[in-house]
Each structure stands twice: as C-alpha cells, then as structure tokens.
Design a protein around this motif. Sequence first.
Motif, PDB file in Angstrom:
ATOM      1  N   UNK A  90     -11.317 -13.444  -6.829  1.00 43.76           N
ATOM      2  CA  UNK A  90     -10.306 -12.603  -6.727  1.00 43.76           C
ATOM      3  C   UNK A  90     -10.293 -11.489  -5.582  1.00 43.76           C
ATOM      4  N   UNK A  91     -11.636 -10.787  -5.641  1.00 47.34           N
ATOM      5  CA  UNK A  91     -12.099  -9.852  -5.157  1.00 47.34           C
ATOM      6  C   UNK A  91     -12.404 -10.397  -3.490  1.00 47.34           C
ATOM      7  N   UNK A  92     -12.802 -11.516  -3.341  1.00 45.75           N
ATOM      8  CA  UNK A  92     -12.981 -12.333  -2.052  1.00 45.75           C
ATOM      9  C   UNK A  92     -11.728 -12.523  -1.376  1.00 45.75           C
ATOM     10  N   UNK A  93     -10.625 -12.670  -2.243  1.00 47.55           N
ATOM     11  CA  UNK A  93      -9.247 -13.080  -1.622  1.00 47.55           C
ATOM     12  C   UNK A  93      -8.829 -11.632  -1.032  1.00 47.55           C
ATOM     13  N   UNK A  94      -8.842 -10.738  -1.880  1.00 50.36           N
ATOM     14  CA  UNK A  94      -8.605  -9.353  -1.582  1.00 50.36           C
ATOM     15  C   UNK A  94      -8.994  -8.840  -0.210  1.00 50.36           C
ATOM     16  N   UNK A  95     -10.332  -9.271  -0.183  1.00 52.54           N
ATOM     17  CA  UNK A  95     -11.041  -8.928   1.177  1.00 52.54           C
ATOM     18  C   UNK A  95     -10.670  -9.602   2.287  1.00 52.54           C
ATOM     19  N   UNK A  96     -10.592 -10.759   2.164  1.00 55.40           N
ATOM     20  CA  UNK A  96     -10.173 -11.903   3.390  1.00 55.40           C
ATOM     21  C   UNK A  96      -8.706 -11.260   3.564  1.00 55.40           C
ATOM     22  N   UNK A  97      -7.867 -10.880   2.776  1.00 59.67           N
ATOM     23  CA  UNK A  97      -6.494 -10.809   3.221  1.00 59.67           C
ATOM     24  C   UNK A  97      -6.346  -9.230   3.434  1.00 59.67           C
ATOM     25  N   UNK A  98      -7.073  -8.479   3.455  1.00 59.70           N
ATOM     26  CA  UNK A  98      -7.196  -6.884   3.750  1.00 59.70           C
ATOM     27  C   UNK A  98      -6.382  -6.071   2.864  1.00 59.70           C
ATOM     28  N   UNK A  99      -6.608  -6.719   1.518  1.00 55.69           N
ATOM     29  CA  UNK A  99      -5.677  -5.983   0.242  1.00 55.69           C
ATOM     30  C   UNK A  99      -6.690  -4.951  -0.320  1.00 55.69           C
ATOM     31  N   UNK A 100      -6.117  -3.908  -1.005  1.00 55.41           N
ATOM     32  CA  UNK A 100      -6.747  -3.111  -1.844  1.00 55.41           C
ATOM     33  C   UNK A 100      -6.468  -3.695  -3.177  1.00 55.41           C
ATOM     34  N   UNK A 101      -7.390  -3.216  -4.165  1.00 52.61           N
ATOM     35  CA  UNK A 101      -7.841  -3.771  -5.646  1.00 52.61           C
ATOM     36  C   UNK A 101      -7.230  -3.004  -6.641  1.00 52.61           C
ATOM     37  N   UNK A 102      -6.362  -3.218  -7.539  1.00 51.24           N
ATOM     38  CA  UNK A 102      -5.815  -2.263  -8.522  1.00 51.24           C
ATOM     39  C   UNK A 102      -6.446  -3.011  -9.866  1.00 51.24           C
ATOM     40  N   UNK A 103      -7.931  -2.751 -10.338  1.00 47.85           N
ATOM     41  CA  UNK A 103      -8.255  -3.556 -11.413  1.00 47.85           C
ATOM     42  C   UNK A 103      -7.886  -2.766 -12.906  1.00 47.85           C
ATOM     43  N   UNK A 104      -6.709  -3.418 -13.178  1.00 51.14           N
ATOM     44  CA  UNK A 104      -6.316  -2.819 -14.564  1.00 51.14           C
ATOM     45  C   UNK A 104      -6.955  -3.514 -15.801  1.00 51.14           C
ATOM     46  N   UNK A 105      -7.365  -4.737 -15.510  1.00 48.58           N
ATOM     47  CA  UNK A 105      -8.196  -5.504 -16.547  1.00 48.58           C
ATOM     48  C   UNK A 105      -9.732  -4.902 -16.599  1.00 48.58           C
ATOM     49  N   UNK A 106      -9.954  -4.621 -17.903  1.00 45.31           N
ATOM     50  CA  UNK A 106     -11.365  -3.972 -18.210  1.00 45.31           C
ATOM     51  C   UNK A 106     -12.233  -4.928 -17.592  1.00 45.31           C
ATOM     52  N   UNK A 107     -12.440  -6.217 -17.802  1.00 46.22           N
ATOM     53  CA  UNK A 107     -13.556  -6.937 -17.312  1.00 46.22           C
ATOM     54  C   UNK A 107     -13.717  -6.960 -15.671  1.00 46.22           C
ATOM     55  N   UNK A 108     -12.673  -6.872 -15.039  1.00 50.83           N
ATOM     56  CA  UNK A 108     -12.496  -6.635 -13.724  1.00 50.83           C
ATOM     57  C   UNK A 108     -13.346  -5.376 -13.062  1.00 50.83           C
ATOM     58  N   UNK A 109     -12.622  -4.362 -14.042  1.00 49.03           N
ATOM     59  CA  UNK A 109     -12.962  -3.089 -13.552  1.00 49.03           C
ATOM     60  C   UNK A 109     -14.679  -2.906 -13.822  1.00 49.03           C
ATOM     61  N   UNK A 110     -15.011  -3.341 -14.892  1.00 51.58           N
ATOM     62  CA  UNK A 110     -16.555  -3.251 -14.987  1.00 51.58           C
ATOM     63  C   UNK A 110     -17.381  -4.005 -14.141  1.00 51.58           C
ATOM     64  N   UNK A 111     -16.823  -5.284 -13.742  1.00 51.14           N
ATOM     65  CA  UNK A 111     -17.521  -6.071 -12.868  1.00 51.14           C
ATOM     66  C   UNK A 111     -17.680  -5.306 -11.423  1.00 51.14           C
ATOM     67  N   UNK A 112     -16.709  -4.451 -11.007  1.00 48.68           N
ATOM     68  CA  UNK A 112     -16.739  -3.882 -10.026  1.00 48.68           C
ATOM     69  C   UNK A 112     -17.762  -2.615  -9.934  1.00 48.68           C
ATOM     70  N   UNK A 113     -17.478  -1.987 -11.016  1.00 48.01           N
ATOM     71  CA  UNK A 113     -18.378  -1.015 -11.476  1.00 48.01           C
ATOM     72  C   UNK A 113     -20.216  -1.473 -11.383  1.00 48.01           C
TER      73      UNK A 113
END
Length: 104
Positions: A60-83
């Motif tokens: 998901x994050x790689x897709x965002x980077x490849x397409x120039x998108x910002x990420x809105x991590x509402x999901x606690x798992x994704x938020x924790x992964x980013x942290x």
Amino acid sequence: MAEPSAVVMNDKTHRFEVTLDGETAYTEYVLHNGAIVLPHTLVPPAFEGKGVGSALAKAALGYARAHGLTVKPICPFIAGYIQKHPEWQDLVDPEFRGRLGLPA
C-alpha cells in the motif's frame, strides 16, 4: 501450508490482498484527492507471524510512493507500521502526522 502469494491490488474490492490456503488477508484503501486512505487491515490468524501484514503495508505504501500520493493511515496497524519504519514517514498526510507523533 502454502506460502503467501504476492500482494495483489484488487480494484474491484478496493483492497491490497494476499491469499493463502483459501483465506485472504487485506488492507482496504480509498483513493481521494491525491491521497490514499487506509481505513482497515484484516490478517486472519492463519497468517500471523508470516509477515503478511508487513507485506500488505509495504504494498500500500509503495503504491502511494509510486503514484505521488500522501497517506492517511486510519488503520491502527498501518499507523503503527509507519511509526516503526521511518522510510515511509515522509508519505504521511500533514493532517495525520500529529496523530502518529511525527513532526509537521
């Protein structure tokens, strides 16, 4: 037990998915105004400890980077992964940075 297949971006269900032995783990997404919103991740017990959640996050994050998108991590798992993974923190949408304890 079969190895997890590659993560697939399923446009019909709006999910990044991994299927293993007939079960599917996924991260839901919504594309909106130059951002990818990640509201929910589900990893069935059969997948735990196999790195499937991390693979979904990376996809998901790689897709965002490849397409120039910002990420809105509402999901606690994704938020924790980013942290835990600073290499993805530059993608976090400004309105979500404070929620993750990241500098503005």
